[in-house]
Write a protein that holds these residues in place. Structure first.
Motif, PDB file in Angstrom:
ATOM      1  N   LYS A 100       0.836  -1.197   0.000  1.00 49.62           N
ATOM      2  CA  LYS A 100       0.000   0.000   0.000  1.00 49.62           C
ATOM      3  C   LYS A 100       0.868   1.244   0.000  1.00 49.62           C
ATOM      4  N   SER A 101       2.109   1.068   0.442  1.00 52.87           N
ATOM      5  CA  SER A 101       3.060   2.182   0.374  1.00 52.87           C
ATOM      6  C   SER A 101       4.432   1.575   0.146  1.00 52.87           C
ATOM      7  N   LEU A 102       5.377   2.389  -0.275  1.00 56.96           N
ATOM      8  CA  LEU A 102       6.711   1.845  -0.521  1.00 56.96           C
ATOM      9  C   LEU A 102       7.356   1.380   0.782  1.00 56.96           C
ATOM     10  N   LYS A 103       6.934   2.013   1.871  1.00 58.62           N
ATOM     11  CA  LYS A 103       7.422   1.606   3.188  1.00 58.62           C
ATOM     12  C   LYS A 103       6.999   0.167   3.494  1.00 58.62           C
ATOM     13  N   ASP A 104       5.719  -0.113   3.179  1.00 59.16           N
ATOM     14  CA  ASP A 104       5.203  -1.481   3.327  1.00 59.16           C
ATOM     15  C   ASP A 104       6.071  -2.481   2.592  1.00 59.16           C
ATOM     16  N   ALA A 105       6.407  -2.123   1.366  1.00 62.58           N
ATOM     17  CA  ALA A 105       7.159  -3.036   0.515  1.00 62.58           C
ATOM     18  C   ALA A 105       8.516  -3.338   1.142  1.00 62.58           C
ATOM     19  N   GLU A 106       9.140  -2.306   1.672  1.00 62.88           N
ATOM     20  CA  GLU A 106      10.450  -2.504   2.294  1.00 62.88           C
ATOM     21  C   GLU A 106      10.327  -3.321   3.576  1.00 62.88           C
ATOM     22  N   ARG A 107       9.274  -3.068   4.333  1.00 60.78           N
ATOM     23  CA  ARG A 107       9.080  -3.841   5.556  1.00 60.78           C
ATOM     24  C   ARG A 107       8.826  -5.316   5.219  1.00 60.78           C
ATOM     25  N   ALA A 108       8.076  -5.537   4.159  1.00 58.46           N
ATOM     26  CA  ALA A 108       7.799  -6.907   3.722  1.00 58.46           C
ATOM     27  C   ALA A 108       9.101  -7.591   3.308  1.00 58.46           C
ATOM     28  N   ARG A 109       9.907  -6.873   2.540  1.00 57.92           N
ATOM     29  CA  ARG A 109      11.177  -7.450   2.096  1.00 57.92           C
ATOM     30  C   ARG A 109      12.051  -7.813   3.292  1.00 57.92           C
ATOM     31  N   LYS A 110      12.124  -6.881   4.245  1.00 53.90           N
ATOM     32  CA  LYS A 110      12.968  -7.132   5.411  1.00 53.90           C
ATOM     33  C   LYS A 110      12.475  -8.331   6.203  1.00 53.90           C
ATOM     34  N   SER A 111      11.162  -8.446   6.343  1.00 53.86           N
ATOM     35  CA  SER A 111      10.618  -9.571   7.091  1.00 53.86           C
ATOM     36  C   SER A 111      10.986 -10.883   6.421  1.00 53.86           C
ATOM     37  N   LEU A 112      10.855 -10.907   5.102  1.00 55.36           N
ATOM     38  CA  LEU A 112      11.184 -12.135   4.372  1.00 55.36           C
ATOM     39  C   LEU A 112      12.697 -12.378   4.381  1.00 55.36           C
ATOM     40  N   ALA A 113      13.456 -11.289   4.325  1.00 52.79           N
ATOM     41  CA  ALA A 113      14.916 -11.427   4.378  1.00 52.79           C
ATOM     42  C   ALA A 113      15.337 -12.021   5.721  1.00 52.79           C
ATOM     43  N   PHE A 114      14.626 -11.644   6.761  1.00 51.60           N
ATOM     44  CA  PHE A 114      14.939 -12.173   8.083  1.00 51.60           C
ATOM     45  C   PHE A 114      14.817 -13.698   8.083  1.00 51.60           C
ATOM     46  N   SER A 115      13.694 -14.216   7.586  1.00 50.68           N
ATOM     47  CA  SER A 115      13.565 -15.680   7.627  1.00 50.68           C
ATOM     48  C   SER A 115      14.534 -16.361   6.666  1.00 50.68           C
ATOM     49  N   GLU A 116      14.810 -15.685   5.574  1.00 48.86           N
ATOM     50  CA  GLU A 116      15.771 -16.257   4.635  1.00 48.86           C
ATOM     51  C   GLU A 116      17.162 -16.380   5.273  1.00 48.86           C
ATOM     52  N   LEU A 117      17.602 -15.291   5.911  1.00 49.30           N
ATOM     53  CA  LEU A 117      18.919 -15.331   6.546  1.00 49.30           C
ATOM     54  C   LEU A 117      18.929 -16.314   7.707  1.00 49.30           C
ATOM     55  N   PHE A 118      17.807 -16.371   8.395  1.00 49.59           N
ATOM     56  CA  PHE A 118      17.698 -17.289   9.522  1.00 49.59           C
ATOM     57  C   PHE A 118      17.888 -18.726   9.061  1.00 49.59           C
ATOM     58  N   SER A 119      17.240 -19.084   7.973  1.00 47.51           N
ATOM     59  CA  SER A 119      17.363 -20.475   7.538  1.00 47.51           C
ATOM     60  C   SER A 119      18.744 -20.781   6.958  1.00 47.51           C
ATOM     61  N   LEU A 120      19.456 -19.746   6.574  1.00 42.36           N
ATOM     62  CA  LEU A 120      20.832 -19.940   6.117  1.00 42.36           C
ATOM     63  C   LEU A 120      21.797 -20.066   7.305  1.00 42.36           C
ATOM     64  N   LEU A 121      21.609 -19.180   8.286  1.00 40.22           N
ATOM     65  CA  LEU A 121      22.574 -19.089   9.378  1.00 40.22           C
ATOM     66  C   LEU A 121      22.367 -20.131  10.470  1.00 40.22           C
ATOM     67  N   PHE A 122      21.119 -20.431  10.744  1.00 40.29           N
ATOM     68  CA  PHE A 122      20.862 -21.292  11.892  1.00 40.29           C
ATOM     69  C   PHE A 122      21.594 -22.632  11.785  1.00 40.29           C
ATOM     70  N   PRO A 123      21.489 -23.319  10.655  1.00 41.67           N
ATOM     71  CA  PRO A 123      22.205 -24.603  10.569  1.00 41.67           C
ATOM     72  C   PRO A 123      23.726 -24.446  10.659  1.00 41.67           C
ATOM     73  N   LEU A 124      24.242 -23.368  10.070  1.00 39.75           N
ATOM     74  CA  LEU A 124      25.693 -23.127  10.146  1.00 39.75           C
ATOM     75  C   LEU A 124      26.132 -22.956  11.595  1.00 39.75           C
ATOM     76  N   LEU A 125      25.358 -22.167  12.319  1.00 39.18           N
ATOM     77  CA  LEU A 125      25.742 -21.871  13.696  1.00 39.18           C
ATOM     78  C   LEU A 125      25.509 -23.062  14.612  1.00 39.18           C
ATOM     79  N   ARG A 126      24.491 -23.837  14.293  1.00 40.84           N
ATOM     80  CA  ARG A 126      24.221 -25.013  15.119  1.00 40.84           C
ATOM     81  C   ARG A 126      25.356 -26.028  14.972  1.00 40.84           C
ATOM     82  N   GLY A 127      25.933 -26.059  13.760  1.00 42.46           N
ATOM     83  CA  GLY A 127      27.015 -27.006  13.509  1.00 42.46           C
ATOM     84  C   GLY A 127      28.351 -26.581  14.107  1.00 42.46           C
ATOM     85  N   LYS A 128      28.418 -25.338  14.540  1.00 40.10           N
ATOM     86  CA  LYS A 128      29.683 -24.807  15.042  1.00 40.10           C
ATOM     87  C   LYS A 128      29.896 -25.296  16.468  1.00 40.10           C
ATOM     88  N   PRO A 129      31.025 -25.941  16.732  1.00 45.21           N
ATOM     89  CA  PRO A 129      31.186 -26.495  18.070  1.00 45.21           C
ATOM     90  C   PRO A 129      31.274 -25.405  19.136  1.00 45.21           C
TER      91      PRO A 129
END
Ligand code: ADP
Ligand code: MG
Length: 676
Positions: free
Chosen positions: A205-234
């Motif tokens: 509805k606004s460009l701000k919305d679009a950026e917030r949506a992107r950031k929210s999705l980026a958060f889960s994307e980065l999370f699914s990338l980082l979590f397994p890496l960090l879990r594997g780290k002794p």
């Protein structure tokens, strides 16, 4: 997964076009990020359009129409229209004279029009002439999309924005979108739930919305990338580990004291080495920050604890330099050192490998020859890899397999931008040498854009020679194959001989035999040679303290990291030093940027960040990891640092909690087994 073909109107032909964009399923469609948005929330009047923002969205009235014929005798309708502010323009209907029926004088429309502006007083007798050949006519405000924001997708031939929008809309409506992160995270970080995020990503509805949506999705994307890496780290138990007597002896034998950062890095490594879990640590420090010394101290520690150490350098030249350095420092402490490269052959090689296997060698320094299959260790506990950006991951693994999972220390002078360190290298620990050894004077960097300035440069360097200081002249390649304007390193070499007839010099490039290169470098170190004319073989690691001048010809051809590395060959003592970046002729905007950055700063960390900005993350790090990063859809490693930090922190928090729980669960289990 539902195929993209389930979108009404998408048949097999169309599906192939979607596939070119990587969209095969409805799921692919919803995570296909718009490249930008067409913001129609506000009307834009004709007078408000500019070259960058050429789209007018407003109501117009047709004042008059006329027709003309172009060279091909096609009839073209010209409708002169005016908007509510009274600004006039012409709609040019090439091949669309049927629009006569719609665009008749007195009619009114909403238009979305790409407007061309010509400021030519002679043109049609008007000072500013506006016209549009690409426009849409809509009957109502809502048909014109006024009040909305439309996604603009990357397209391929045969696809239109309209079809893409329909597909996105259909996919969003049909798919059952679920959250992928633990529930509490959405609240803690004010993230949009995924259903809403995907909806707003495509139809905000606004460009701000679009950026917030992107950031929210980026958060889960980065999370699914980082979590397994960090879990594997002794998880290493940390606790302070004292230096051994020999380490203390080594340090007090130095003519200078260690920097705080060197001491801290050495301590971190000691702790890792005593932790019982193999270390995986990156030691990053700007050129000249003194990484090698940290490596020797750590090697000493590992050896005294009964292990063997392998130290690998990217070139034979460097390996040899390091072997000499190590033997100066460590032989007197009783460390048995050997050197291995592809050029060590026959009987000497056999003997060396035998001693290594028997444990009669403590520290072996060499090139990638250390990976050869016949190289066996008795007890390799630490592998040190210098200038790690030059190595592929496969080679590292090969070395790692030599011992019982040795600890690995990677050293790099290409500082890793923080965002990359936190993601791509999430499973590494990182030590950083930020402070430079004391007494260093910042290198003065000059740009030479004109032949006439060259003379002044040669004079400055001549004075340095008189003071007994040395210089490097670096060229991008050995000869002149194909590219006429490239300075030929050999002709330049003879030219320099004319300029400095008394000063002994040498030409060095990658095609010379190793042995010869080594001899030249030795002579340079011993000041039998005062300047080197070189291709970028001197780029990495070479350490000659009295070299104070670095001339880089065709500086525009080098990347920032390489320029910084090259410059780092000087300024390695308390002498003032100079770097000349020669770039004569037309420069691209990027090249100009790079040289400007080099002139402005000596800070390798800043340069690395800028490099990332200019190039994007593609070139940094090793291929295997990169591929995961290229696949990132919503996040930008270069610009999402704060997001990356938040995701990292969240992963660590969860892992900490999890580990706490696991320990609690383990406790009773142990009790049971004890009873049995
Ligand atoms: P790099 O981090 O680029 O590999 P080096 O390890 O080659 O840097 O060190 C650069 C130079 O600085 C070497 O000549 C080294 O002996 C010297 N050096 C290292 N540590 C210190 C220090 N604490 N004080 C003064 N000089 C140092
Ligand atoms: Mg080094």
């Amino acid at each position: 997964m539902e195929s993209i073909r389930s979108v009404p109107g998408v048949g097999s032909k169309m599906a192939e076009r979607f596939a070119i964009l990587g969209i095969r399923t409805l799921e692919d469609m919803i995570s296909f990020m718009p490249r930008s948005y067409d913001d129609r929330t506000q009307e834009r009047m004709i007078a408000d359009t500019t070259e960058e923002n050429p789209t007018a969205i407003c109501r117009i009235y047709v004042k008059k129409t006329s027709s003309f014929y172009n060279k091909k005798h096609e009839k073209t309708l010209k409708a002169t229209v005016v908007d509510d502010e009274g600004t006039e323009m012409d709609l040019l209907c090439f091949n669309r004279s049927f629009l006569e029926n719609s665009l008749y004088p007195g009619s009114s429309w909403y238009i979305i029009a790409q407007i061309m502006i010509k400021d030519d007083p002679t043109f049609f007798g008007r000072k500013r002439y506006r016209s549009s050949a690409s426009f849409e006519l809509k009957k109502t405000k809502s048909e014109a999309g006024i009040g909305t924001i439309l996604p603009i997708y990357p397209l391929t031939e045969g696809l239109t924005e309209k079809i893409m929008r329909q597909a996105a809309e259909y996919a969003l409506r049909t798919l059952d979108i679920m959250d992928s992160l633990p529930f509490s995270i959405y609240e803690r970080y004010h993230l949009l739930h995924e259903k809403e995020a995907y909806n707003l990503l495509h139809f905000p509805k606004s460009l701000k919305d679009a950026e917030r949506a992107r950031k929210s999705l980026a958060f889960s994307e980065l999370f699914s990338l980082l979590f397994p890496l960090l879990r594997g780290k002794p998880e290493r138990k940390s606790g302070s580990v004292p230096m051994t007597e020999s380490e203390k002896a080594l340090i007090s034998s130095l003519p200078f004291s260690l920097t705080e950062d060197q001491l801290k890095a050495a301590e971190e490594i000691r702790e890792d080495l005593s932790s019982g879990t193999p270390m995986n640590r990156l030691l990053q420090g700007d050129v000249g920050s003194g990484k090698t010394l940290v490596a020797w101290i750590s090697a000493l520690h590992a050896i005294e604890k009964g292990g063997q150490v392998a130290f690998m350098a990217p070139t034979e030249l460097l390996a040899k330099q390091h072997a000499d350095g190590a033997s100066d420092l460590l032989s007197k402490l009783g460390i048995r050192i050997a050197f291995l490269s592809g050029n060590v052959k026959g009987q000497p090689r056999r003997l060396l490998l035998q001693s290594l296997k028997n444990g009669d060698i403590d520290l072996i320094i060499g090139t990638h020859a250390l990976f050869s299959e016949d190289v066996e260790f008795r007890n390799l506990t630490l592998a040190i890899i210098d200038e790690q950006h030059r190595f592929g991951i496969r080679q590292r693994e090969a070395l790692a397999e030599k011992g019982h999972k040795p600890s690995v220390l990677y050293m790099t002078a290409t500082p890793i931008p923080r965002s990359l360190a936190l993601t791509m290298l999430a499973d590494y620990d990182i030590s950083t040498l930020k402070t430079m050894p004391s007494g260093r004077i910042p290198i003065k960097t000059h740009t030479v854009f004109q032949e006439s300035t060259r003379k002044a440069m040669y004079e400055t360097i001549g004075v340095e020679f008189q003071r007994g200081h040395q210089a490097y002249f670096v060229y991008p390649r050995i000869d002149d194959e194909g590219e006429g304007n490239l300075l030929d390193v050999t002709t330049m070499y003879s030219k320099l001989k004319e300029i400095y007839p008394e000063v002994p010099s040498a030409l060095i490039h990658s095609k010379l035999p190793e042995e010869e290169k080594m001899q030249i470098l030795n002579d340079f170190r011993n000041k039998k040679i005062m300047y080197l004319v070189a291709t970028s073989v001197v780029e990495v690691g070479i350490d000659v303290p009295d070299a104070t001048c670095m001339v880089i010809e065709h500086a525009e051809r080098f990347g920032l990291a390489a320029l910084h590395q090259l410059r780092g060959r000087v300024g390695r003592s308390s002498l003032p030093s100079y770097c000349f970046l020669v770039a004569i002729g037309n420069l691209t905007e990027d090249a100009r940027q790079r040289l400007k950055i080099m002139k402005e700063t000596n800070d390798g960390f800043l340069i690395a960040d800028k490099d990332l900005e200019i190039r994007g993350p593609g070139d940094i790090g090793d291929g295997e990891r990169q591929s995961g990063f290229i696949a990132l859809k919503f996040s930008s490693i270069a610009t999402d640092l704060r997001l990356v930090e938040a995701v990292r922190a969240e992963c660590e928090r969860i892992l900490k909690e999890d580990r706490g729980l696991l320990k609690a669960e383990n406790a009773p289990l142990r009790n049971i087994s004890q009873k049995r």
